[in-house]
Design a protein around this motif. Structure first.
Motif, PDB file in Angstrom:
ATOM      1  N   ALA A 145       0.656  12.379   4.444  1.00  0.00           N
ATOM      2  CA  ALA A 145       2.077  12.559   4.743  1.00  0.00           C
ATOM      3  C   ALA A 145       2.935  12.282   3.507  1.00  0.00           C
ATOM      4  O   ALA A 145       3.944  12.954   3.277  1.00  0.00           O
ATOM      5  CB  ALA A 145       2.487  11.648   5.895  1.00  0.00           C
ATOM      6  N   ILE A 146       2.516  11.294   2.707  1.00  0.00           N
ATOM      7  CA  ILE A 146       3.227  11.018   1.453  1.00  0.00           C
ATOM      8  C   ILE A 146       3.059  12.182   0.488  1.00  0.00           C
ATOM      9  O   ILE A 146       4.028  12.623  -0.154  1.00  0.00           O
ATOM     10  CB  ILE A 146       2.715   9.701   0.830  1.00  0.00           C
ATOM     11  CG1 ILE A 146       3.270   8.515   1.634  1.00  0.00           C
ATOM     12  CG2 ILE A 146       3.114   9.590  -0.651  1.00  0.00           C
ATOM     13  CD1 ILE A 146       2.766   7.158   1.179  1.00  0.00           C
ATOM     14  N   GLU A 147       1.848  12.712   0.394  1.00  0.00           N
ATOM     15  CA  GLU A 147       1.621  13.872  -0.478  1.00  0.00           C
ATOM     16  C   GLU A 147       2.509  15.038  -0.045  1.00  0.00           C
ATOM     17  O   GLU A 147       3.090  15.739  -0.899  1.00  0.00           O
ATOM     18  CB  GLU A 147       0.151  14.278  -0.423  1.00  0.00           C
ATOM     19  CG  GLU A 147      -0.794  13.311  -1.120  1.00  0.00           C
ATOM     20  CD  GLU A 147      -2.226  13.810  -1.129  1.00  0.00           C
ATOM     21  OE1 GLU A 147      -2.831  13.849  -2.211  1.00  0.00           O
ATOM     22  OE2 GLU A 147      -2.736  14.169  -0.031  1.00  0.00           O
ATOM     23  N   GLU A 148       2.621  15.271   1.249  1.00  0.00           N
ATOM     24  CA  GLU A 148       3.442  16.364   1.751  1.00  0.00           C
ATOM     25  C   GLU A 148       4.910  16.131   1.398  1.00  0.00           C
ATOM     26  O   GLU A 148       5.611  17.047   0.958  1.00  0.00           O
ATOM     27  CB  GLU A 148       3.278  16.505   3.259  1.00  0.00           C
ATOM     28  CG  GLU A 148       4.065  17.649   3.857  1.00  0.00           C
ATOM     29  CD  GLU A 148       3.864  17.788   5.362  1.00  0.00           C
ATOM     30  OE1 GLU A 148       4.522  18.665   5.947  1.00  0.00           O
ATOM     31  OE2 GLU A 148       3.064  17.019   5.937  1.00  0.00           O
ATOM     32  N   TRP A 149       5.381  14.892   1.594  1.00  0.00           N
ATOM     33  CA  TRP A 149       6.782  14.588   1.266  1.00  0.00           C
ATOM     34  C   TRP A 149       7.031  14.802  -0.221  1.00  0.00           C
ATOM     35  O   TRP A 149       8.044  15.410  -0.608  1.00  0.00           O
ATOM     36  CB  TRP A 149       7.124  13.149   1.656  1.00  0.00           C
ATOM     37  CG  TRP A 149       8.592  12.866   1.509  1.00  0.00           C
ATOM     38  CD1 TRP A 149       9.565  12.990   2.461  1.00  0.00           C
ATOM     39  CD2 TRP A 149       9.277  12.442   0.312  1.00  0.00           C
ATOM     40  NE1 TRP A 149      10.806  12.686   1.949  1.00  0.00           N
ATOM     41  CE2 TRP A 149      10.648  12.343   0.632  1.00  0.00           C
ATOM     42  CE3 TRP A 149       8.864  12.139  -0.983  1.00  0.00           C
ATOM     43  CZ2 TRP A 149      11.612  11.949  -0.313  1.00  0.00           C
ATOM     44  CZ3 TRP A 149       9.816  11.747  -1.926  1.00  0.00           C
ATOM     45  CH2 TRP A 149      11.173  11.653  -1.592  1.00  0.00           C
ATOM     46  N   MET A 150       6.116  14.327  -1.058  1.00  0.00           N
ATOM     47  CA  MET A 150       6.271  14.468  -2.503  1.00  0.00           C
ATOM     48  C   MET A 150       6.298  15.938  -2.918  1.00  0.00           C
ATOM     49  O   MET A 150       7.096  16.348  -3.757  1.00  0.00           O
ATOM     50  CB  MET A 150       5.153  13.733  -3.233  1.00  0.00           C
ATOM     51  CG  MET A 150       5.195  12.210  -3.092  1.00  0.00           C
ATOM     52  SD  MET A 150       6.535  11.437  -4.014  1.00  0.00           S
ATOM     53  CE  MET A 150       5.894  11.555  -5.690  1.00  0.00           C
ATOM     54  N   ALA A 191       0.822  -1.209   0.000  1.00  0.00           N
ATOM     55  CA  ALA A 191       0.000   0.000   0.000  1.00  0.00           C
ATOM     56  C   ALA A 191       0.858   1.262   0.000  1.00  0.00           C
ATOM     57  O   ALA A 191       0.531   2.246  -0.679  1.00  0.00           O
ATOM     58  CB  ALA A 191      -0.937  -0.002   1.202  1.00  0.00           C
ATOM     59  N   GLY A 192       1.957   1.247   0.740  1.00  0.00           N
ATOM     60  CA  GLY A 192       2.807   2.422   0.829  1.00  0.00           C
ATOM     61  C   GLY A 192       3.461   2.773  -0.487  1.00  0.00           C
ATOM     62  O   GLY A 192       3.373   3.913  -0.967  1.00  0.00           O
ATOM     63  N   VAL A 193       4.127   1.805  -1.099  1.00  0.00           N
ATOM     64  CA  VAL A 193       4.822   2.093  -2.356  1.00  0.00           C
ATOM     65  C   VAL A 193       3.817   2.384  -3.470  1.00  0.00           C
ATOM     66  O   VAL A 193       4.073   3.211  -4.356  1.00  0.00           O
ATOM     67  CB  VAL A 193       5.794   0.958  -2.732  1.00  0.00           C
ATOM     68  CG1 VAL A 193       5.070  -0.290  -3.207  1.00  0.00           C
ATOM     69  CG2 VAL A 193       6.771   1.443  -3.802  1.00  0.00           C
ATOM     70  N   LYS A 194       2.650   1.741  -3.436  1.00  0.00           N
ATOM     71  CA  LYS A 194       1.635   2.046  -4.449  1.00  0.00           C
ATOM     72  C   LYS A 194       1.139   3.491  -4.324  1.00  0.00           C
ATOM     73  O   LYS A 194       0.855   4.148  -5.335  1.00  0.00           O
ATOM     74  CB  LYS A 194       0.467   1.063  -4.352  1.00  0.00           C
ATOM     75  CG  LYS A 194       0.726  -0.267  -5.061  1.00  0.00           C
ATOM     76  CD  LYS A 194      -0.543  -1.073  -5.234  1.00  0.00           C
ATOM     77  CE  LYS A 194      -0.369  -2.173  -6.279  1.00  0.00           C
ATOM     78  NZ  LYS A 194      -1.620  -2.920  -6.534  1.00  0.00           N
ATOM     79  N   VAL A 217      -5.795  -2.887   1.707  1.00  0.00           N
ATOM     80  CA  VAL A 217      -6.523  -1.685   1.290  1.00  0.00           C
ATOM     81  C   VAL A 217      -5.519  -0.546   1.153  1.00  0.00           C
ATOM     82  O   VAL A 217      -4.417  -0.606   1.700  1.00  0.00           O
ATOM     83  CB  VAL A 217      -7.622  -1.290   2.309  1.00  0.00           C
ATOM     84  CG1 VAL A 217      -8.692  -2.366   2.381  1.00  0.00           C
ATOM     85  CG2 VAL A 217      -7.019  -1.030   3.686  1.00  0.00           C
ATOM     86  N   PRO A 218      -5.891   0.518   0.419  1.00  0.00           N
ATOM     87  CA  PRO A 218      -4.993   1.676   0.323  1.00  0.00           C
ATOM     88  C   PRO A 218      -4.715   2.289   1.693  1.00  0.00           C
ATOM     89  O   PRO A 218      -5.434   2.046   2.670  1.00  0.00           O
ATOM     90  CB  PRO A 218      -5.775   2.640  -0.576  1.00  0.00           C
ATOM     91  CG  PRO A 218      -6.676   1.758  -1.380  1.00  0.00           C
ATOM     92  CD  PRO A 218      -7.073   0.645  -0.445  1.00  0.00           C
ATOM     93  N   LEU A 219      -3.677   3.099   1.735  1.00  0.00           N
ATOM     94  CA  LEU A 219      -3.272   3.735   2.987  1.00  0.00           C
ATOM     95  C   LEU A 219      -4.387   4.594   3.581  1.00  0.00           C
ATOM     96  O   LEU A 219      -5.209   5.158   2.864  1.00  0.00           O
ATOM     97  CB  LEU A 219      -2.056   4.620   2.750  1.00  0.00           C
ATOM     98  CG  LEU A 219      -0.732   3.945   2.410  1.00  0.00           C
ATOM     99  CD1 LEU A 219       0.340   5.000   2.215  1.00  0.00           C
ATOM    100  CD2 LEU A 219      -0.315   2.948   3.485  1.00  0.00           C
ATOM    101  N   SER A 220      -4.373   4.706   4.893  1.00  0.00           N
ATOM    102  CA  SER A 220      -5.282   5.615   5.578  1.00  0.00           C
ATOM    103  C   SER A 220      -4.971   7.055   5.175  1.00  0.00           C
ATOM    104  O   SER A 220      -3.860   7.378   4.726  1.00  0.00           O
ATOM    105  CB  SER A 220      -5.142   5.463   7.086  1.00  0.00           C
ATOM    106  OG  SER A 220      -3.831   5.839   7.493  1.00  0.00           O
ATOM    107  N   LYS A 221      -5.939   7.925   5.342  1.00  0.00           N
ATOM    108  CA  LYS A 221      -5.786   9.323   4.917  1.00  0.00           C
ATOM    109  C   LYS A 221      -4.599  10.020   5.578  1.00  0.00           C
ATOM    110  O   LYS A 221      -3.855  10.745   4.899  1.00  0.00           O
ATOM    111  CB  LYS A 221      -7.086  10.093   5.184  1.00  0.00           C
ATOM    112  CG  LYS A 221      -7.064  11.507   4.639  1.00  0.00           C
ATOM    113  CD  LYS A 221      -8.416  12.164   4.726  1.00  0.00           C
ATOM    114  CE  LYS A 221      -8.373  13.607   4.247  1.00  0.00           C
ATOM    115  NZ  LYS A 221      -7.803  13.773   2.908  1.00  0.00           N
ATOM    116  N   PRO A 222      -4.350   9.839   6.896  1.00  0.00           N
ATOM    117  CA  PRO A 222      -3.206  10.538   7.492  1.00  0.00           C
ATOM    118  C   PRO A 222      -1.863  10.145   6.867  1.00  0.00           C
ATOM    119  O   PRO A 222      -1.026  11.019   6.617  1.00  0.00           O
ATOM    120  CB  PRO A 222      -3.277  10.126   8.970  1.00  0.00           C
ATOM    121  CG  PRO A 222      -4.710   9.787   9.202  1.00  0.00           C
ATOM    122  CD  PRO A 222      -5.175   9.165   7.931  1.00  0.00           C
TER     123      PRO A 222
END
Length: 295
Positions: A286-291, A256-259, A277-282
């Motif tokens: 955090a991935i969106e913020e890092w990206m 889920a994380g790498v996807k 299942v896909p990652l939880s919203k929080p």
């Protein structure tokens, strides 16, 4: 070239993209394959657990292999994952799945059954003797529930000619160093932990089969190549940049994380098959913020 020499450096445990309707997304798979090869990874591992193989049918596995072989077109070596906890059924997989274009087979230790060390040895001995391709052991006790001891690994390495290496993902550095110290000549030892790849290569491992390299093939591959050239100052600098991504990728479940990272990069849909299942919203946020801060 000896098989072991073809499988040094960065191998990628390739994810399986799915469409929004939950079918295998071959268009996205082709895009991922080209992305990985163009970013200079050394080889690809198809049908590993990162590829969600427990929820793929035999027909889907066959289609993925045939499509991928054609797409890869000999540009890099291919390792095929074939593992399971029913030894007899596993032997059938070796006869059913198309392996002609595979360089080797990566086989995870039996899960859930929790066999003894002797049971693990006999399991691998039987499949190695039946396989037409060299076998790479895969020790991942966090998933299987049973650690394959260094003694069992070394026994297999010394007594079963068709076993050529191991992906070691126990996270136990003492166990890793014992295998490296006592392995027979030519026995390949690969890291199965992205976050530990740097120190493990420093101890003598020849590379890594990576999850993170699905999303960061250039950066991760450069880090591994720097390690293999004993340029650890460069490797540390790259790895330090990647450490936050390791934490985010494995915060909830793999893949889920790498996807999620690959979805944000426009490579795939953010779709997994149950029970994952896909990652939880929080975590996704955090991935969106890092990206947004790093890409």
């Amino acid at each position: 070239m000896q098989v072991q020499n073809q499988l040094k450096g960065t191998g990628v445990a390739v994810i399986t993209p799915f469409t929004k309707e939950n079918a295998v997304d071959f268009t996205a798979l082709g895009k991922v394959i080209d992305f990985l090869i163009s970013n200079r990874v050394e080889y690809l591992v198809l049908l590993g657990t990162t590829g969600e193989t427990p929820v793929l049918s035999t027909a889907e596995k066959t289609d993925i292999l045939l499509y991928s072989y054609e797409k890869i077109a000999g540009r890099v070596p291919v390792v095929v994952g074939i593992g399971g906890n029913d030894t007899r059924h596993l032997l059938e997989d070796f006869t059913v799945l198309p392996l002609e274009k595979a360089t080797a087979v990566l086989s995870a230790a039996p899960y859930y059954n929790k066999p003894s060390q002797e049971g693990i040895f006999q399991h691998y001995k039987l499949i190695a003797e039946a396989s037409t391709k060299p076998i790479i052991l895969y020790n991942v006790p966090g998933r299987t529930g049973r650690n394959m001891s260094a003694a069992t690994t070394l026994r297999l390495a010394n007594e079963v000619p068709n076993i050529i290496g191991i992906k070691e993902a126990s996270g136990d550095m003492a166990q890793c160093m014992q295998i490296l110290k006592e392995r027979p000549e030519g026995f390949l030892v690969l890291s199965g932990d992205d976050a530990l790849a740097l120190p493990q290569i420093a101890c003598g491992m020849e590379g890594v089969i990576s999850v993170a390299a699905n999303a960061f093939p250039s950066e991760f591959g450069n880090m591994v190549r720097a390690c293999l050239m004993n340029n650890f100052s460069q490797a540390r600098a790259i790895n330090n940049e990647l450490i936050p991504t390791y934490d985010l990728m494995f915060a909830e479940n793999n893949p889920a994380g790498v996807k999620a990272f690959m979805y944000k990069m426009g490579l795939i849909e953010n779709v997994l098959r149950l029970p994952n299942v896909p990652l939880s919203k929080p975590v996704f946020s955090a991935i969106e913020e890092w990206m947004s801060n790093n890409r």
